[in-house]
Design a protein around this motif. Sequence first.
Motif, PDB file in Angstrom:
ATOM      1  N   THR A 196       0.834  -1.223   0.000  1.00  0.00           N
ATOM      2  CA  THR A 196       0.000   0.000   0.000  1.00  0.00           C
ATOM      3  C   THR A 196       0.866   1.269   0.000  1.00  0.00           C
ATOM      4  O   THR A 196       0.351   2.370  -0.118  1.00  0.00           O
ATOM      5  N   ILE A 197       2.175   1.099   0.202  1.00  0.00           N
ATOM      6  CA  ILE A 197       3.050   2.279   0.279  1.00  0.00           C
ATOM      7  C   ILE A 197       3.523   2.635  -1.132  1.00  0.00           C
ATOM      8  O   ILE A 197       4.175   1.822  -1.798  1.00  0.00           O
ATOM      9  N   THR A 198       3.181   3.843  -1.575  1.00  0.00           N
ATOM     10  CA  THR A 198       3.399   4.162  -2.996  1.00  0.00           C
ATOM     11  C   THR A 198       4.883   4.219  -3.372  1.00  0.00           C
ATOM     12  O   THR A 198       5.229   3.975  -4.521  1.00  0.00           O
ATOM     13  N   TYR A 237       9.132   4.849   7.321  1.00  0.00           N
ATOM     14  CA  TYR A 237       8.959   5.917   8.304  1.00  0.00           C
ATOM     15  C   TYR A 237       7.669   6.675   8.050  1.00  0.00           C
ATOM     16  O   TYR A 237       7.067   6.557   6.970  1.00  0.00           O
ATOM     17  N   MET A 238       7.247   7.437   9.044  1.00  0.00           N
ATOM     18  CA  MET A 238       6.081   8.296   8.872  1.00  0.00           C
ATOM     19  C   MET A 238       6.570   9.747   8.776  1.00  0.00           C
ATOM     20  O   MET A 238       7.189  10.253   9.725  1.00  0.00           O
ATOM     21  N   PRO A 239       6.315  10.416   7.631  1.00  0.00           N
ATOM     22  CA  PRO A 239       6.754  11.807   7.516  1.00  0.00           C
ATOM     23  C   PRO A 239       6.150  12.665   8.639  1.00  0.00           C
ATOM     24  O   PRO A 239       5.085  12.334   9.164  1.00  0.00           O
ATOM     25  N   LYS A 240       6.831  13.757   9.002  1.00  0.00           N
ATOM     26  CA  LYS A 240       6.377  14.581  10.130  1.00  0.00           C
ATOM     27  C   LYS A 240       4.952  15.089   9.918  1.00  0.00           C
ATOM     28  O   LYS A 240       4.153  15.145  10.845  1.00  0.00           O
ATOM     29  N   GLN A 241       4.663  15.487   8.658  1.00  0.00           N
ATOM     30  CA  GLN A 241       3.324  16.025   8.395  1.00  0.00           C
ATOM     31  C   GLN A 241       2.258  14.944   8.606  1.00  0.00           C
ATOM     32  O   GLN A 241       1.214  15.198   9.219  1.00  0.00           O
ATOM     33  N   ALA A 242       2.536  13.731   8.125  1.00  0.00           N
ATOM     34  CA  ALA A 242       1.572  12.625   8.278  1.00  0.00           C
ATOM     35  C   ALA A 242       1.370  12.319   9.763  1.00  0.00           C
ATOM     36  O   ALA A 242       0.250  12.026  10.203  1.00  0.00           O
ATOM     37  N   ALA A 297       4.822   4.758  12.932  1.00  0.00           N
ATOM     38  CA  ALA A 297       5.111   3.995  11.710  1.00  0.00           C
ATOM     39  C   ALA A 297       5.066   2.498  12.000  1.00  0.00           C
ATOM     40  O   ALA A 297       4.458   1.722  11.249  1.00  0.00           O
ATOM     41  N   ALA A 298       5.687   2.096  13.109  1.00  0.00           N
ATOM     42  CA  ALA A 298       5.720   0.662  13.437  1.00  0.00           C
ATOM     43  C   ALA A 298       4.301   0.144  13.684  1.00  0.00           C
ATOM     44  O   ALA A 298       3.927  -0.924  13.195  1.00  0.00           O
ATOM     45  N   GLY A 299       3.504   0.921  14.413  1.00  0.00           N
ATOM     46  CA  GLY A 299       2.130   0.503  14.691  1.00  0.00           C
ATOM     47  C   GLY A 299       1.295   0.453  13.417  1.00  0.00           C
ATOM     48  O   GLY A 299       0.443  -0.417  13.255  1.00  0.00           O
ATOM     49  N   SER A 300       1.576   1.363  12.492  1.00  0.00           N
ATOM     50  CA  SER A 300       0.790   1.436  11.259  1.00  0.00           C
ATOM     51  C   SER A 300       1.134   0.298  10.301  1.00  0.00           C
ATOM     52  O   SER A 300       0.289  -0.161   9.548  1.00  0.00           O
ATOM     53  N   THR A 307      -3.212   0.671   7.261  1.00  0.00           N
ATOM     54  CA  THR A 307      -1.842   1.012   6.837  1.00  0.00           C
ATOM     55  C   THR A 307      -1.889   2.016   5.689  1.00  0.00           C
ATOM     56  O   THR A 307      -1.168   3.020   5.686  1.00  0.00           O
ATOM     57  N   LYS A 308      -2.750   1.748   4.724  1.00  0.00           N
ATOM     58  CA  LYS A 308      -2.825   2.596   3.533  1.00  0.00           C
ATOM     59  C   LYS A 308      -3.167   4.047   3.900  1.00  0.00           C
ATOM     60  O   LYS A 308      -2.621   4.990   3.330  1.00  0.00           O
ATOM     61  N   ALA A 309      -4.027   4.203   4.895  1.00  0.00           N
ATOM     62  CA  ALA A 309      -4.459   5.555   5.273  1.00  0.00           C
ATOM     63  C   ALA A 309      -3.387   6.325   6.047  1.00  0.00           C
ATOM     64  O   ALA A 309      -3.534   7.520   6.291  1.00  0.00           O
ATOM     65  N   ARG A 310      -2.305   5.658   6.417  1.00  0.00           N
ATOM     66  CA  ARG A 310      -1.329   6.304   7.314  1.00  0.00           C
ATOM     67  C   ARG A 310      -0.203   7.056   6.599  1.00  0.00           C
ATOM     68  O   ARG A 310       0.688   7.601   7.239  1.00  0.00           O
ATOM     69  N   ASN A 311      -0.192   7.043   5.271  1.00  0.00           N
ATOM     70  CA  ASN A 311       0.795   7.819   4.499  1.00  0.00           C
ATOM     71  C   ASN A 311       2.248   7.547   4.876  1.00  0.00           C
ATOM     72  O   ASN A 311       3.020   8.478   5.131  1.00  0.00           O
ATOM     73  N   LEU A 312       2.607   6.281   4.927  1.00  0.00           N
ATOM     74  CA  LEU A 312       3.990   5.923   5.248  1.00  0.00           C
ATOM     75  C   LEU A 312       4.880   6.115   4.026  1.00  0.00           C
ATOM     76  O   LEU A 312       4.403   6.149   2.892  1.00  0.00           O
ATOM     77  N   ASP A 313       6.170   6.227   4.277  1.00  0.00           N
ATOM     78  CA  ASP A 313       7.115   6.402   3.171  1.00  0.00           C
ATOM     79  C   ASP A 313       8.359   5.541   3.447  1.00  0.00           C
ATOM     80  O   ASP A 313       8.477   4.968   4.542  1.00  0.00           O
ATOM     81  N   THR A 314       9.256   5.481   2.486  1.00  0.00           N
ATOM     82  CA  THR A 314      10.447   4.629   2.669  1.00  0.00           C
ATOM     83  C   THR A 314      11.709   5.281   2.095  1.00  0.00           C
ATOM     84  O   THR A 314      11.637   6.092   1.174  1.00  0.00           O
ATOM     85  N   PHE A 315      12.836   4.893   2.670  1.00  0.00           N
ATOM     86  CA  PHE A 315      14.154   5.104   2.056  1.00  0.00           C
ATOM     87  C   PHE A 315      14.845   3.746   2.069  1.00  0.00           C
ATOM     88  O   PHE A 315      14.962   3.125   3.137  1.00  0.00           O
TER      89      PHE A 315
END
Length: 332
Positions: A156-158, A177-182, A205-208, A217-225
């Motif tokens: 679900t993470i784009t 990770y979860m961006p600060k804004q999210a 992020a871990a909980g999401s 999870t999809k609604a939580r706007n997570l991101d990755t590096f």
Amino acid sequence: KLITEYSEQEASDTAQQLRETLNQWSSDYYTKDNPEVEDHVYDEKYRDLQDLEAAFPSIVTPDSITQRVGGEVLSGFTKVHHDIPMLSMGDVFSKDELVEFDNRIQKNVGYPVPYNVELKIDGLAISLVYENGKLVQGSTRGDGTIGEDITKNLKTITSIPQTLTKPVSIEVRGECYMPKQAFADLNKQQEERGEAVFANPRNAAAGSLRQLDTKVTKARNLDTFIYTISTFGDLQVTTQHDAINVLAELGFNTNPTQRVCQNLDEVWQFIDEYQDQRDRLAYGIDGIVLKVNELDLQNQLGHTVKVPRWEIAYKFPPEEALTVIRQIEWTV
Ligand code: NAD
């Protein structure tokens, strides 16, 4: 009391008490995603235990938190075996300790080596397995050997490509990770609904990610590096710096700040720059990571039961509580 004044019995009793406290805090942090104390409080106690065990090697127990990767697998998820263990990372808190690390590396290798220096993203480690360029499995670190299968959630993470630009069969690792804004948006929503707010973006992020309902999870706007290639397939790569460039070419989100530093002066420069910019980044960082750049040398240096010998985290001093999100423009 100074460590040198302890009897062996006192050292053993004190170590046991420290382990119990650290185990409890770890369980709150890794299993419940709800830390009881701030990281620097945990880090200080962990360091006390490490110092005590170093002074009295006979008191070290195999199940001590210093001898294993923290984290457990939640029931409800299928288990995934990590053939290449997902390890933790040694950390230092001062420039003097970084000099000690560099001296150790130089002594082992026989000459000064360049480091690839990266930001230490404050999220949780994930592993992604691709077969012929297609994402087939995604998992958490878990206890380092056994992780949780969270493939559906990761899909679900784009920023996670489901198909790579080349049909390679590889395993990669990185940070979710979860961006600060999210994070700010999520906690606002939680408050409006009268639900508990998350302590920090890392735990959010871990909980999401470890949700049985993929829609959450999809609604939580997570991101990755993504920063590591752990199984190379047919890829020809000789340095960590190039590995990150290859990951970007394959379609992964990589952090653009990585820099090869020839010596510690260049590393200090990087640390100073990012300590200043830290607040303005769109994601949380809790330090920087130094990695021996040559992959052959990394293999030669190997790892302990818990951490690779070729990398170290320099942790920033504790930041003020993240609860007040400043109204400034964050950069990526
Ligand atoms: P860690 O988080 O300090 O370091 C290892 C991790 O760094 C890797 O697994 C990876 O996920 C991450 N990382 C981020 N950027 C990276 C990069 N560029 N390259 C490589 N890895 C990168 O180690 P850990 O074993 O996961 O956790 C220990 C830390 O967790 C402690 O130091 C403490 O701060 C925190 N902790 C806090 C509590 C608490 O109660 N507050 C409890 C347990 C652990």
